[in-house]
Every structure is written in C-alpha cells, then in structure tokens.
Scaffold this active site. Structure first.
Site, mmCIF file in Angstrom:
data_model
loop_
_atom_site.group_PDB
_atom_site.id
_atom_site.type_symbol
_atom_site.label_atom_id
_atom_site.label_comp_id
_atom_site.label_asym_id
_atom_site.label_seq_id
_atom_site.Cartn_x
_atom_site.Cartn_y
_atom_site.Cartn_z
ATOM 1 C CG ASP A 49 4.311 -3.968 -0.300
ATOM 2 O OD1 ASP A 49 4.314 -5.189 -0.545
ATOM 3 O OD2 ASP A 49 3.642 -3.141 -0.958
ATOM 4 C CG HIS A 50 7.989 -10.105 1.338
ATOM 5 N ND1 HIS A 50 9.199 -9.955 0.678
ATOM 6 C CD2 HIS A 50 8.167 -11.175 2.164
ATOM 7 C CE1 HIS A 50 10.048 -10.875 1.075
ATOM 8 N NE2 HIS A 50 9.444 -11.642 1.983
ATOM 9 N NE ARG A 51 2.479 -5.108 -3.099
ATOM 10 C CZ ARG A 51 1.531 -4.205 -3.363
ATOM 11 N NH1 ARG A 51 0.653 -4.425 -4.337
ATOM 12 N NH2 ARG A 51 1.453 -3.084 -2.662
ATOM 13 N N PRO A 53 1.399 -7.436 0.947
ATOM 14 C CG PRO A 53 2.889 -8.695 -0.321
ATOM 15 C CD PRO A 53 1.922 -7.567 -0.425
#
Length: 449
Positions: free
Chosen positions: A420-422, A244
């Site tokens: 990467d928003h994870r 994401p």
C-alpha cells in the site's frame, strides 16, 4: 402437550449477517440432545457446525441445503416437550412477573449473540396481581404459525419465501404436492393453487434447470455468488479500489536454502517436521518486518493515523474447495523455525479440510501467498484489507545462473511484493523485499539480524 421452539441461525460472534446451509445432520422425527450438532453452515469466512441448545424432537427443517439465511432467522423447529411432561401452570394464583424477553444461551464453542423473542402484552389484560388461569403457550415465531405443527406427520417441503407467499395468498401447503424435484413446493405451485388451477406442466423441468444453474439452450451454467466467494470478492474489490497498489519483483538463487532444507530433514530436532520453502519465507518475512516496520503497519482512514504493530500475525493464503481463505499464524515473529513449520502444517491442513474457524482469519498484519505450488513463476497479489503488504512466492525451478563468472544450473525463485503506497514508500518496500530475498538466498544471513 407439545411445546415448540424454533432454532435461529446463530451469529458466530464475528459480525456476520448471513450464512449458507450446507447440510443437515438431523431430519424431522429425530431426537436431539443439548448441544448436539444439527446443521453445517458456510459463512463468509468458514464452514461451521452449529449445536442446538435444547433437547427434544425435530419437527421441521425450515430451510433447504444451499439456501442463504440471515442471522437470527429460524431454521429448525423442535418440540422440547414431546412427552407432554411439562408441569402445567398453577391456576387461581397470581401471575408471576415474566421477563420481557427470552435469551437463548450461547452455543458450546461459539459466542452467539442473544436471540430475543419479544412478548407483547395482550390488550385488556388483567393486572399482574389478579388471579388468572395461565395455559402453556408454545414458544414459536411467526413462520411457525404456518407449518411448525405437522398434520398427520406430513411436513410440506417448501422454502421460507414460498411459505410466506402461501400465507399471504391463504394457501394451505399441506394440501399441495410439489412439482419440483423431491416434491418441493414452488411459488408456481402456490400461485396455481390460489388461482384454482394446476401448476404448469413445464414447471418441473423449468425448476430443475434453474436449481441446477444449467441452461441446455445456451450451454451455460450459473452459480450463485455466496459464502467464501462472495466475501473474497468484496474484500478484493475494497482493497483494489482503496489502497494504491505497487508491486515489485525480485529473482533469487535459493540453492543454499534448498540444501539447508535437506540438512534439516536429516537432523534429530526436525524429525517428523515438514519444512517447506513457505516455512523459510515465513521466517524471513518476520525477520525483515522488524527492520522495515512499515510493511507491518496499516492505514486507519477514520482516525487519519498509521498504526504500527509490534507483532506479526502472519496470514497464509490457502486454496480450499470452497474458495480462498487466509488463516493467521498468531505472533509468528516470536516462533522458532521449527515452531513455524509445525504451525504452518496444522494451519494449511485445517484450511484444506474446510474447518478453519472465522476467528482464525481475523486480525492479520501481513500475508504470504504461494502460487509456486501451482507451477506459476510469480504474480501481482492484491493486499488483504486491514494490511499493507503481501508477499508472493513463485515456483522454484532449475535455471541457468551465473556463479563466479560461470553458468551453472541453480534453484531459482521469483518473489513479488505488493504494498500500500499510502503506508509504504518505494524505498521501504524495496528494502523489505531485498531483505527477504537475502534471507532466502542464504539462511545464514539470519544470524546477522
């Protein structure tokens, strides 16, 4: 008597499955020595020159430039005993136990996997201890059975799929004249011969149109998706639909950095060293990553872990004639500004020459892409698979800027960071981008890190 061997497309030890033939360095009839470069191929990661592990005389090139070949497939036939000097096998002597497989030695400069030729036992063969007469047997693969031994020195020009079709239909390629450019035999030629008729008159123009990719009727050109472009597309799709993405932007005044750059150019220590805005950005990323290690980590889906890396293998996106490549500066965080400048110059020069090795593009932890060299202000870059962040540098432009309450013309740069928003939260991404911006706006800030 001649002894024929086939040279397979070697794996460069990077797990690749195919490569495109760029150019042959030899032709039928040429004598070659051990480890002589015979072909240049383009893998999904780089252009690579392959040496041959045998000496002898080239008898046939089995693939044409531009063709995609699977790793392990034969691409060249060579006579390793053109003078017939090989010692004949002894007669009326026990047959020595032969190994079940023959392994091609690794090519110089490459860790190629073993290429195995399985040898089946003949039905009804005598026991190993029984004395038998053994005749020399050429080491050739199935493809060579059709055309590895030229008739009268003539080598029919046909691609492996065409050769396979000819074998299936029982057509002798030596009896055909190719209708394509350069006398290359096509599928239509083989089918026409099998049917006892001549090839269609339109075959030449049709094949030429297909080979060039240009259709005069539609004024469109089609280019096969392969090599670096194919690998780049797969990597970008994987990243875009797996991680994401979040992208943040920051505009900064880099006038102090550009002034400092001019001072370095005049210093004795940096004499002859090319220092660019990318050099400062690389140093800033390394320093900022220590304060925000999340951007230098990676999401491991299989293990359900986040892997934090205490080193920075800095990827540098480089545009080359063959497409986008991202070679790495290993342990960039341990380098001084001067060392980084030298490493970046060497890395980009090699990349533009198309000589970056596959190994040089593996194992990155974070990447920088510089669209500013094209005059572009900023972008929203896609993260490289196996990483969690990528920094984009825009063009440095003279821009009105408020300084101490007054409008002045300053050197202004736009930064963008995709992450990467994870792995990286908004706070960590913002802090990292702010740190990079502060270091570029005033390099003296680095003293406080």
């Amino acid at each position: 008597m001649p002894e024929y061997k086939q040279f397979p497309l070697a794996d460069t030890a990077e797990g690749l499955t195919e490569a495109d033939i760029i150019a042959w360095q030899v032709k039928p009839g040429d004598k070659v020595t051990v480890n002589q470069i015979v072909v240049e191929v383009e893998t999904a990661k780089a252009a690579v020159e392959l040496p041959i592990p045998w000496a002898g005389v080239v008898t046939e090139l089995l693939v044409e430039p531009g063709q995609t070949v699977e790793v392990g497939a034969p691409i060249l036939t060579i006579d390793v005993d053109p003078d017939g000097k090989a010692a004949p096998a002894p007669t009326a002597a026990p047959v020595a136990e032969e190994p079940a497989e023959e392994e091609m030695k690794p090519l110089v400069g490459y860790g190629s996997k073993a290429v195995v030729t399985q040898r089946r036992a003949r039905k009804g063969a005598a026991p190993a201890a029984a004395p038998v007469a053994v005749a020399p047997e050429p080491v050739v693969a199935a493809v060579a059975a059709v055309s590895s031994k030229p008739k009268g020195g003539y080598v029919p020009l046909a691609k492996p799929p065409v050769r396979k079709l000819a074998k299936e239909l029982g057509v002798d390629l030596h009896a055909l004249t190719g209708s394509a450019d350069g006398g290359v035999i096509t599928r239509d030629d083989v089918r026409a011969a099998a049917n006892g008729s001549a090839a269609p008159a339109a075959t030449v123009s049709a094949v030429s149109s297909v080979d060039s990719g240009y259709d005069p009727a539609t004024r469109e050109r089609r280019v096969p998706i392969k090599g670096v472009r194919k690998a780049t597309a797969a990597a970008m799709v994987q990243s875009a639909y797996t991680a994401p993405h979040v992208t943040e932007f920051l505009t900064i005044d880099v006038t102090p950095m550009m002034e400092f750059r001019e001072k370095l150019k005049k210093s004795r220590e940096f004499a002859g060293v090319k220092v660019t805005p990318l050099t400062f950005a690389a140093k800033a990323v390394c320093l900022a990553a220590k304060r925000t290690p999340d951007v230098n980590a990676v999401w491991d889906e299989a293990a359900q872990e986040i892997v934090y890396k205490d080193y920075v293998h800095l990827g540098i996106a480089a545009a080359t004639p063959r497409g986008l490549v991202v070679p790495k500066v290993r342990d960039a965080d341990s380098m001084s500004l001067k060392e980084l400048a030298i490493a970046l110059t060497e890395l980009t020069d090699v990349a533009r020459e198309g000589k970056t090795t596959p190994a040089a593009m593996l194992g990155g932890t974070i990447t920088i892409t510089n669209v500013g060299v094209f005059g572009v202000d900023t972008g929203t870059p896609i993260i490289n698979p196996g990483e969690s962040a990528i920094l984009c540098l825009g063009a440095i432009k003279d821009t009105p800027w408020v300084v101490d309450g007054e409008i002045k013309v300053r050197k202004v740069l736009q930064l963008s960071l995709s992450f990467d928003h994870r792995v990286v939260d908004g706070q960590q991404g913002s802090e990292f981008l702010a740190d990079v911006g502060a270091l570029l706006a005033d390099p003296a800030v680095a003293i406080t890190y």
